[in-house]
Design a protein around this motif. Structure first.
Motif, PDB file in Angstrom:
ATOM      1  N   ALA A 259       0.814  -1.221   0.000  1.00  0.00           N
ATOM      2  CA  ALA A 259       0.000   0.000   0.000  1.00  0.00           C
ATOM      3  C   ALA A 259       0.844   1.266   0.000  1.00  0.00           C
ATOM      4  O   ALA A 259       0.384   2.319  -0.446  1.00  0.00           O
ATOM      5  CB  ALA A 259      -0.932   0.005   1.213  1.00  0.00           C
ATOM      6  N   LEU A 260       2.083   1.180   0.463  1.00  0.00           N
ATOM      7  CA  LEU A 260       2.935   2.365   0.505  1.00  0.00           C
ATOM      8  C   LEU A 260       3.568   2.670  -0.847  1.00  0.00           C
ATOM      9  O   LEU A 260       4.080   3.767  -1.058  1.00  0.00           O
ATOM     10  CB  LEU A 260       4.005   2.220   1.592  1.00  0.00           C
ATOM     11  N   GLY A 261       3.546   1.703  -1.771  1.00  0.00           N
ATOM     12  CA  GLY A 261       3.961   1.945  -3.147  1.00  0.00           C
ATOM     13  C   GLY A 261       5.440   2.208  -3.369  1.00  0.00           C
ATOM     14  O   GLY A 261       5.800   2.881  -4.331  1.00  0.00           O
ATOM     15  N   PHE A 262       6.288   1.667  -2.537  1.00  0.00           N
ATOM     16  CA  PHE A 262       7.726   1.876  -2.738  1.00  0.00           C
ATOM     17  C   PHE A 262       8.222   1.170  -3.994  1.00  0.00           C
ATOM     18  O   PHE A 262       9.109   1.657  -4.677  1.00  0.00           O
ATOM     19  CB  PHE A 262       8.522   1.381  -1.533  1.00  0.00           C
ATOM     20  N   THR A 263       7.691  -0.002  -4.273  1.00  0.00           N
ATOM     21  CA  THR A 263       8.034  -0.764  -5.472  1.00  0.00           C
ATOM     22  C   THR A 263       6.724  -1.266  -6.071  1.00  0.00           C
ATOM     23  O   THR A 263       5.666  -1.152  -5.453  1.00  0.00           O
ATOM     24  CB  THR A 263       8.933  -1.981  -5.145  1.00  0.00           C
TER      25      THR A 263
ATOM     26  N   GLN B  10      -4.239   1.770   8.918  1.00  0.00           N
ATOM     27  CA  GLN B  10      -3.791   2.845   9.802  1.00  0.00           C
ATOM     28  C   GLN B  10      -2.276   3.022   9.740  1.00  0.00           C
ATOM     29  O   GLN B  10      -1.774   4.139   9.721  1.00  0.00           O
ATOM     30  CB  GLN B  10      -4.224   2.585  11.246  1.00  0.00           C
ATOM     31  N   THR B  11      -1.562   1.916   9.669  1.00  0.00           N
ATOM     32  CA  THR B  11      -0.103   1.985   9.559  1.00  0.00           C
ATOM     33  C   THR B  11       0.306   2.713   8.284  1.00  0.00           C
ATOM     34  O   THR B  11       1.225   3.535   8.303  1.00  0.00           O
ATOM     35  CB  THR B  11       0.511   0.573   9.594  1.00  0.00           C
ATOM     36  N   ALA B  12      -0.364   2.426   7.175  1.00  0.00           N
ATOM     37  CA  ALA B  12      -0.062   3.097   5.906  1.00  0.00           C
ATOM     38  C   ALA B  12      -0.276   4.599   6.017  1.00  0.00           C
ATOM     39  O   ALA B  12       0.535   5.393   5.513  1.00  0.00           O
ATOM     40  CB  ALA B  12      -0.905   2.516   4.779  1.00  0.00           C
ATOM     41  N   ILE B  13      -1.332   5.015   6.689  1.00  0.00           N
ATOM     42  CA  ILE B  13      -1.591   6.446   6.890  1.00  0.00           C
ATOM     43  C   ILE B  13      -0.510   7.059   7.764  1.00  0.00           C
ATOM     44  O   ILE B  13       0.044   8.115   7.443  1.00  0.00           O
ATOM     45  CB  ILE B  13      -2.984   6.655   7.521  1.00  0.00           C
ATOM     46  N   ASP B  14      -0.180   6.387   8.851  1.00  0.00           N
ATOM     47  CA  ASP B  14       0.812   6.903   9.800  1.00  0.00           C
ATOM     48  C   ASP B  14       2.208   7.006   9.190  1.00  0.00           C
ATOM     49  O   ASP B  14       2.993   7.871   9.570  1.00  0.00           O
ATOM     50  CB  ASP B  14       0.881   6.020  11.049  1.00  0.00           C
ATOM     51  N   GLU B  15       2.509   6.118   8.249  1.00  0.00           N
ATOM     52  CA  GLU B  15       3.865   6.068   7.703  1.00  0.00           C
ATOM     53  C   GLU B  15       3.997   6.693   6.317  1.00  0.00           C
ATOM     54  O   GLU B  15       5.077   6.646   5.726  1.00  0.00           O
ATOM     55  CB  GLU B  15       4.353   4.620   7.705  1.00  0.00           C
ATOM     56  N   ALA B  16       2.944   7.296   5.824  1.00  0.00           N
ATOM     57  CA  ALA B  16       3.020   7.981   4.536  1.00  0.00           C
ATOM     58  C   ALA B  16       4.103   9.044   4.613  1.00  0.00           C
ATOM     59  O   ALA B  16       4.164   9.814   5.569  1.00  0.00           O
ATOM     60  CB  ALA B  16       1.673   8.601   4.190  1.00  0.00           C
ATOM     61  N   GLY B  17       4.988   9.046   3.662  1.00  0.00           N
ATOM     62  CA  GLY B  17       6.067  10.024   3.639  1.00  0.00           C
ATOM     63  C   GLY B  17       7.338   9.568   4.326  1.00  0.00           C
ATOM     64  O   GLY B  17       8.374  10.221   4.204  1.00  0.00           O
ATOM     65  N   MET B  18       7.284   8.466   5.054  1.00  0.00           N
ATOM     66  CA  MET B  18       8.496   7.946   5.693  1.00  0.00           C
ATOM     67  C   MET B  18       9.360   7.257   4.639  1.00  0.00           C
ATOM     68  O   MET B  18       8.860   6.799   3.610  1.00  0.00           O
ATOM     69  CB  MET B  18       8.157   6.940   6.796  1.00  0.00           C
TER      70      MET B  18
ATOM     71  N   PHE C 297      11.603   4.372   2.877  1.00  0.00           N
ATOM     72  CA  PHE C 297      11.511   2.919   2.745  1.00  0.00           C
ATOM     73  C   PHE C 297      12.308   2.241   3.843  1.00  0.00           C
ATOM     74  O   PHE C 297      11.831   1.314   4.501  1.00  0.00           O
ATOM     75  CB  PHE C 297      12.037   2.505   1.364  1.00  0.00           C
ATOM     76  N   ARG C 298      13.516   2.700   4.018  1.00  0.00           N
ATOM     77  CA  ARG C 298      14.428   2.103   4.999  1.00  0.00           C
ATOM     78  C   ARG C 298      13.836   2.122   6.405  1.00  0.00           C
ATOM     79  O   ARG C 298      13.906   1.132   7.127  1.00  0.00           O
ATOM     80  CB  ARG C 298      15.745   2.870   4.934  1.00  0.00           C
ATOM     81  N   ASN C 299      13.231   3.227   6.800  1.00  0.00           N
ATOM     82  CA  ASN C 299      12.638   3.324   8.133  1.00  0.00           C
ATOM     83  C   ASN C 299      11.414   2.429   8.279  1.00  0.00           C
ATOM     84  O   ASN C 299      11.221   1.792   9.321  1.00  0.00           O
ATOM     85  CB  ASN C 299      12.268   4.772   8.464  1.00  0.00           C
ATOM     86  N   VAL C 300      10.591   2.370   7.248  1.00  0.00           N
ATOM     87  CA  VAL C 300       9.405   1.516   7.301  1.00  0.00           C
ATOM     88  C   VAL C 300       9.814   0.045   7.376  1.00  0.00           C
ATOM     89  O   VAL C 300       9.277  -0.729   8.169  1.00  0.00           O
ATOM     90  CB  VAL C 300       8.473   1.780   6.103  1.00  0.00           C
TER      91      VAL C 300
ATOM     92  N   MET D  52      17.455   1.656  -0.186  1.00  0.00           N
ATOM     93  CA  MET D  52      18.160   1.209   1.018  1.00  0.00           C
ATOM     94  C   MET D  52      19.196   2.225   1.519  1.00  0.00           C
ATOM     95  O   MET D  52      19.729   2.072   2.603  1.00  0.00           O
ATOM     96  CB  MET D  52      18.865  -0.123   0.752  1.00  0.00           C
ATOM     97  N   SER D  53      19.453   3.265   0.741  1.00  0.00           N
ATOM     98  CA  SER D  53      20.435   4.261   1.180  1.00  0.00           C
ATOM     99  C   SER D  53      19.875   5.096   2.318  1.00  0.00           C
ATOM    100  O   SER D  53      18.673   5.302   2.422  1.00  0.00           O
ATOM    101  CB  SER D  53      20.865   5.145   0.018  1.00  0.00           C
TER     102      SER D  53
END
Length: 87
Positions: free
Chosen positions: A5-9, A36-44, A46-49, A84-85
């Motif tokens: 859901a976060l769409g990184f890849t 809820q996790t997707a909402i809370d982590e939007a903008g974080m 990839f590495r942190n998520v 990953m950087s």
């Protein structure tokens, strides 16, 4: 991992770990918790998520998935080094 859901890849490129259904249900991204996790982590980053997901799984299953977690990290380092950087 992390949740698609976060769409990184793209969905077909996402990495995953195979865990038991019971353990998956306990994760912070399962079912309604995932929305809820997707909402809370939007903008974080990839590495942190991903770090949060791995920490969550370790809290649930201990070291049982260490080898798979390392393989997952290797997959992302090889295929998506930009994700990953460090930010």
């Amino acid at each position: 991992m992390p949740q698609a859901a976060l769409g990184f890849t793209s969905y077909s490129d996402d990495g995953a770990l195979v865990v038991t259904s019971a353990e998956h249900e306990l994760t912070r991204t399962f079912g309604y918790k995932g929305a809820q996790t997707a909402i809370d982590e939007a903008g974080m980053s990839f590495r942190n998520v991903l770090a949060r997901d791995l920490h969550d799984l370790r809290g649930i299953a201990g070291s049982r998935y260490n080898h798979g977690s390392l393989d997952l990290l290797d997959y992302y380092r090889a295929n998506f080094p930009n994700l990953m950087s460090k930010p």
